[in-house]
Scaffold this motif. Structure first.
Motif, PDB file in Angstrom:
ATOM      1  N   THR A  99      48.520  34.215  48.182  1.00 14.64           N
ATOM      2  CA  THR A  99      49.745  33.939  47.429  1.00 14.64           C
ATOM      3  C   THR A  99      49.915  32.439  47.269  1.00 14.64           C
ATOM      4  O   THR A  99      49.896  31.700  48.260  1.00 14.64           O
ATOM      5  CB  THR A  99      50.982  34.524  48.124  1.00 14.64           C
TER       6      THR A  99
ATOM      7  N   LYS B 271      49.733  35.755  42.781  1.00 14.76           N
ATOM      8  CA  LYS B 271      49.128  36.496  43.878  1.00 14.76           C
ATOM      9  C   LYS B 271      47.788  37.075  43.432  1.00 14.76           C
ATOM     10  O   LYS B 271      47.654  37.549  42.297  1.00 14.76           O
ATOM     11  CB  LYS B 271      50.073  37.623  44.311  1.00 14.76           C
TER      12      LYS B 271
ATOM     13  N   ARG C 229      43.836  42.484  39.656  1.00 16.34           N
ATOM     14  CA  ARG C 229      43.935  41.807  40.953  1.00 16.34           C
ATOM     15  C   ARG C 229      44.958  40.677  40.979  1.00 16.34           C
ATOM     16  O   ARG C 229      45.349  40.230  42.032  1.00 16.34           O
ATOM     17  CB  ARG C 229      42.560  41.261  41.340  1.00 16.34           C
TER      18      ARG C 229
ATOM     19  N   GLU D  16      44.414  38.938  50.656  1.00 13.39           N
ATOM     20  CA  GLU D  16      45.454  38.599  49.678  1.00 13.39           C
ATOM     21  C   GLU D  16      45.763  37.111  49.746  1.00 13.39           C
ATOM     22  O   GLU D  16      45.814  36.520  50.832  1.00 13.39           O
ATOM     23  CB  GLU D  16      46.717  39.404  49.980  1.00 13.39           C
TER      24      GLU D  16
ATOM     25  N   GLN E 146      45.025  39.858  44.832  1.00 17.05           N
ATOM     26  CA  GLN E 146      44.762  40.898  45.823  1.00 17.05           C
ATOM     27  C   GLN E 146      43.897  41.993  45.217  1.00 17.05           C
ATOM     28  O   GLN E 146      44.348  42.680  44.292  1.00 17.05           O
ATOM     29  CB  GLN E 146      46.083  41.495  46.332  1.00 17.05           C
TER      30      GLN E 146
END
Lengths: 112, 117
Positions: free
Chosen positions: B20, B78, B64, B18, B80
């Motif tokens: 950010t 973000k 995502r 992930e 992920q």
């Protein structure tokens, strides 16, 4: 589909000569145009703008020309200086719109 | 000079992790944009907010990517899970809907260079 196009990825010019960067757009609703300049590892910064009610706007060494019938604008830099070496992005917006659409950029190199 | 602040400046991460990215817009600007710079597409709009409400995220792969503005001083993007094709420079920009300010375009941050290996 790209609504704003910069067909020249790169341009090299001798110091002191004129640099001409071109931009074409497809959306006839666009009525406000900007040029941004971007140095490596920095964000783009505003350079000059033009509204569709004008066909020319000048700011020091920088002049933007707008040809609405051809959906074409150009940025002229006279005289070109080595510090002008950067990527230049053209952007366009419609009065009713909420965003600017950007071209893919032209990398200008001014050779001392 | 007022500026848009983005963190981190650089991020290298492994595929599947992930990521950010954060942005602090200029105080008083009510519109925040996320752009991605790629060689092929130039500056590609991913999402934007006005008064913290998402207005358009059609440029973002929804499976995502997610963008939020938990408050007026923070916008986040973000990814992920991250994939190698997400490698790019991500820019945040802020502006105001008042045409007099939008007429000068947006103020961009310095970007987050993301590399997914």
């Amino acid at each position: 589909d790209q609504q704003v196009k910069q067909n020249s990825p790169s341009l090299s010019v001798q110091e002191g000569r004129i640099s001409i960067l071109n931009c074409d757009y497809t959306n006839s609703m666009f009525d406000y145009f900007l040029w941004y300049k971007k140095y490596p590892a920095e964000g783009p910064t505003f350079l000059i703008s033009i509204s569709s009610i004008k066909d020319k706007n000048e700011d020091g060494r920088f002049t933007v020309f707008l040809n609405k019938s051809a959906k074409h604008l150009s940025l002229h830099i006279v005289p070109s200086q080595p510090g002008d070496s950067a990527v230049y992005f053209c952007a366009a917006s419609a009065k009713t719109g909420n965003q600017f659409y950007f071209g893919t950029g032209t990398s200008l190199t001014v050779i001392p | 000079d007022a500026r848009v602040t983005q963190t981190p400046r650089d991020k290298v991460t492994e595929m599947g992790q992930e990521v950010t990215m954060r942005c602090q817009p200029i105080l008083g600007h009510n519109t925040v944009f996320w752009y991605r710079q790629t060689m092929m597409q130039g500056l590609e709009l991913l999402a934007y907010f006005r008064n913290r409400a998402p207005l358009d995220d059609s440029g973002m792969p929804k499976d995502r990517f997610s963008a939020e503005m938990p408050d007026a001083t923070l916008a986040t993007l973000k990814i992920q899970p991250s994939e190698p094709r997400d490698s790019a420079v991500y820019f945040c920009a802020s502006g105001s809907r008042d045409r007099g300010v939008l007429g000068y375009g947006y103020t961009f941050g310095s970007g987050t260079r993301l590399t997914v290996v």
